[in-house]
Design a protein around this motif. Structure first.
Motif, short mmCIF file in Angstrom:
data_model
loop_
_atom_site.label_atom_id
_atom_site.label_comp_id
_atom_site.label_asym_id
_atom_site.label_seq_id
_atom_site.Cartn_x
_atom_site.Cartn_y
_atom_site.Cartn_z
N LEU A 1 71.47 23.39 38.16
CA LEU A 1 72.57 23.98 37.40
C LEU A 1 72.38 25.49 37.33
O LEU A 1 71.29 26.00 37.04
CB LEU A 1 72.60 23.40 35.99
CG LEU A 1 73.61 24.03 35.02
CD1 LEU A 1 75.03 23.66 35.43
CD2 LEU A 1 73.33 23.58 33.59
N ASP A 2 73.45 26.21 37.60
CA ASP A 2 73.46 27.66 37.39
C ASP A 2 73.65 27.89 35.89
O ASP A 2 74.77 27.78 35.37
CB ASP A 2 74.58 28.30 38.20
CG ASP A 2 74.67 29.80 37.99
OD1 ASP A 2 73.87 30.36 37.20
OD2 ASP A 2 75.59 30.42 38.57
N THR A 3 72.56 28.18 35.19
CA THR A 3 72.63 28.26 33.73
C THR A 3 73.43 29.46 33.24
O THR A 3 73.77 29.53 32.05
CB THR A 3 71.23 28.29 33.12
OG1 THR A 3 70.48 29.38 33.68
CG2 THR A 3 70.50 26.98 33.39
N SER A 4 73.76 30.41 34.13
CA SER A 4 74.61 31.52 33.72
C SER A 4 76.03 31.04 33.40
O SER A 4 76.80 31.77 32.77
CB SER A 4 74.65 32.60 34.79
OG SER A 4 75.36 32.17 35.94
N THR A 5 76.38 29.83 33.84
CA THR A 5 77.70 29.29 33.55
C THR A 5 77.82 28.78 32.11
O THR A 5 78.93 28.49 31.67
CB THR A 5 78.03 28.14 34.51
OG1 THR A 5 77.08 27.07 34.33
CG2 THR A 5 78.00 28.59 35.96
N LEU A 6 76.71 28.68 31.41
CA LEU A 6 76.75 28.17 30.04
C LEU A 6 77.29 29.19 29.06
O LEU A 6 78.08 28.86 28.17
CB LEU A 6 75.34 27.74 29.60
CG LEU A 6 74.67 26.63 30.41
CD1 LEU A 6 73.26 26.38 29.89
CD2 LEU A 6 75.49 25.35 30.36
N SER A 7 76.85 30.45 29.21
CA SER A 7 77.18 31.48 28.23
C SER A 7 76.96 32.86 28.85
O SER A 7 76.15 33.02 29.77
CB SER A 7 76.28 31.32 26.99
OG SER A 7 76.39 32.43 26.12
N ARG A 8 77.65 33.84 28.29
CA ARG A 8 77.40 35.23 28.69
C ARG A 8 76.10 35.77 28.12
O ARG A 8 75.64 36.84 28.52
CB ARG A 8 78.59 36.10 28.25
CG ARG A 8 79.85 35.87 29.08
CD ARG A 8 81.08 36.47 28.43
NE ARG A 8 81.50 35.73 27.25
CZ ARG A 8 82.59 35.97 26.54
NH1 ARG A 8 83.39 36.97 26.89
NH2 ARG A 8 82.90 35.23 25.49
N ASP A 9 75.50 35.02 27.20
CA ASP A 9 74.21 35.40 26.62
C ASP A 9 73.11 34.82 27.51
O ASP A 9 72.93 33.60 27.57
CB ASP A 9 74.10 34.83 25.21
CG ASP A 9 72.79 35.18 24.52
OD1 ASP A 9 71.90 35.76 25.19
OD2 ASP A 9 72.65 34.86 23.33
N PRO A 10 72.32 35.65 28.21
CA PRO A 10 71.32 35.12 29.12
C PRO A 10 70.22 34.32 28.43
O PRO A 10 69.57 33.47 29.06
CB PRO A 10 70.75 36.37 29.80
CG PRO A 10 71.09 37.50 28.88
CD PRO A 10 72.37 37.12 28.22
N GLU A 11 70.01 34.55 27.14
CA GLU A 11 68.98 33.80 26.42
C GLU A 11 69.34 32.32 26.31
O GLU A 11 68.46 31.47 26.22
CB GLU A 11 68.75 34.41 25.04
CG GLU A 11 68.14 35.80 25.07
CD GLU A 11 67.82 36.32 23.70
OE1 GLU A 11 67.99 35.57 22.71
OE2 GLU A 11 67.38 37.49 23.59
N VAL A 12 70.63 32.02 26.32
CA VAL A 12 71.06 30.61 26.25
C VAL A 12 70.62 29.87 27.51
O VAL A 12 70.06 28.77 27.45
CB VAL A 12 72.59 30.52 26.07
CG1 VAL A 12 73.06 29.08 26.19
CG2 VAL A 12 72.99 31.10 24.71
N GLY A 13 70.84 30.49 28.67
CA GLY A 13 70.43 29.86 29.91
C GLY A 13 68.92 29.73 30.02
O GLY A 13 68.40 28.71 30.48
N ALA A 14 68.19 30.74 29.57
CA ALA A 14 66.74 30.69 29.63
C ALA A 14 66.19 29.58 28.74
O ALA A 14 65.26 28.85 29.14
CB ALA A 14 66.16 32.05 29.21
N ALA A 15 66.76 29.43 27.55
CA ALA A 15 66.31 28.36 26.65
C ALA A 15 66.64 26.99 27.23
O ALA A 15 65.85 26.04 27.10
CB ALA A 15 66.97 28.54 25.27
N TYR A 16 67.79 26.87 27.87
CA TYR A 16 68.18 25.61 28.49
C TYR A 16 67.19 25.23 29.59
O TYR A 16 66.75 24.08 29.69
CB TYR A 16 69.59 25.76 29.06
CG TYR A 16 70.23 24.50 29.60
CD1 TYR A 16 71.07 23.74 28.79
CD2 TYR A 16 70.03 24.11 30.92
CE1 TYR A 16 71.68 22.60 29.29
CE2 TYR A 16 70.63 22.97 31.42
CZ TYR A 16 71.47 22.22 30.60
OH TYR A 16 72.06 21.09 31.10
N GLU A 17 66.83 26.19 30.43
CA GLU A 17 65.90 25.93 31.53
C GLU A 17 64.52 25.53 31.03
O GLU A 17 63.83 24.73 31.67
CB GLU A 17 65.79 27.17 32.42
CG GLU A 17 67.05 27.47 33.23
CD GLU A 17 66.92 28.75 34.04
OE1 GLU A 17 65.94 29.51 33.80
OE2 GLU A 17 67.78 28.99 34.89
#
Length: 269
Positions: free
Chosen positions: A153-169
């Motif tokens: 999954l490209d976690t940048s698609t979750l939110s414009r906040d990069p911390e959201v994608g990092a936490a998801y990963e």
């Protein structure tokens, strides 16, 4: 705010449940989370809703989070709805008389729509966040392939906040593998069941979606919204918003819109 963790006996084993509450709650928010995630990702939203008088509760769906089952394997979403209903019954027994708001995100939006069709008398207000309804590429495209691709999954698609994608990963309870064919087939059946099922009628329904959502594009969902037959529908579209609106850079605006809609539509008393 108090946080409780408890279990119910689900259709396919133990279902882990999280509950957040404060003093003297006035309404119940039942949450259906999205594909591959778990209820632990909703703690911040829960705190804001508890501050507004809610008891917030939701299960990790079968095969998700801390619940039993093969990871992300769902062969019947009506079974997932049955598990959600068991959680609702238990919570309402502990907090009798509270009006119920059902909030479903992404795959959970599909589950929430189906829940209302099967248990209409339970829910007083429905909130659909970026719901999987109408037309969705994994259902229309992946089932036709001989093998499901294992692309991350490209976690940048979750939110414009990069911390959201990092936490998801970094979250070990999030599923980071491929779709499973039985799960996609079950989604296809459920989306058809929703289309063929009873209308939502006058149930107050809020649909929120980001217009830059590439995981569940708004145009595909828009095909399915009229099929719900919701005569009391309110739509909120957020320019630039990606998939997880409750984790977006304008999340305060989104949460405020949800809280206002709930307050306006909860039954008197």
């Amino acid at each position: 705010m108090s946080t409780l963790e408890w279990d119910v006996a689900g259709t396919h084993g133990r279902v882990a449940v999280r509950e957040w509450n404060g003093s003297a709650p006035t309404w119940l928010c039942l949450v259906a989370h999205g594909y591959g995630e778990h209820m632990g990702r909703y703690e911040r939203l829960a705190a804001e809703l508890v501050a507004d008088g809610a008891v917030v509760v939701g299960p990790d769906h079968t095969g998700h989070g801390e619940s039993d089952g093969e990871r992300v394997l769902v062969e019947s979403y009506d079974d997932v709805v049955a598990d959600l209903h068991a959680v609702a019954r238990r919570t309402l027994a502990d907090h009798p008389g509270l009006p119920v708001v059902l909030l479903g995100h992404s795959m959970g939006g599909m589950i929430a729509a189906r829940y209302v069709q099967l248990h209409a008398r339970v829910v007083d207000v429905l909130v659909l966040s970026s719901p999987v309804l109408g037309r969705w590429a994994p259902v229309t495209d992946l089932l036709g392939l001989p093998e499901i691709p294992d692309g991350p999954l490209d976690t940048s698609t979750l939110s414009r906040d990069p911390e959201v994608g990092a936490a998801y990963e970094a979250d070990p309870l999030v599923w980071h593998g491929p779709f499973k064919r039985p799960t996609i087939a079950a989604m296809a059946r459920t989306m058809k069941d929703i289309t063929d099922g009873p209308d939502l009628g006058s149930l107050p329904t809020l649909w929120i979606h980001g217009d830059a959502d590439t995981l569940v594009p708004i145009d595909g969902t828009r095909v399915g919204i009229p099929e719900l037959g919701a005569s009391a529908l309110t739509e909120r579209t957020y320019p630039g918003g990606r998939h997880e609106l409750f984790n977006e850079t304008n999340r305060d605006e989104v949460v405020a819109d949800v809280r206002a809609f709930v307050r306006e539509n909860l039954p008197a008393g």
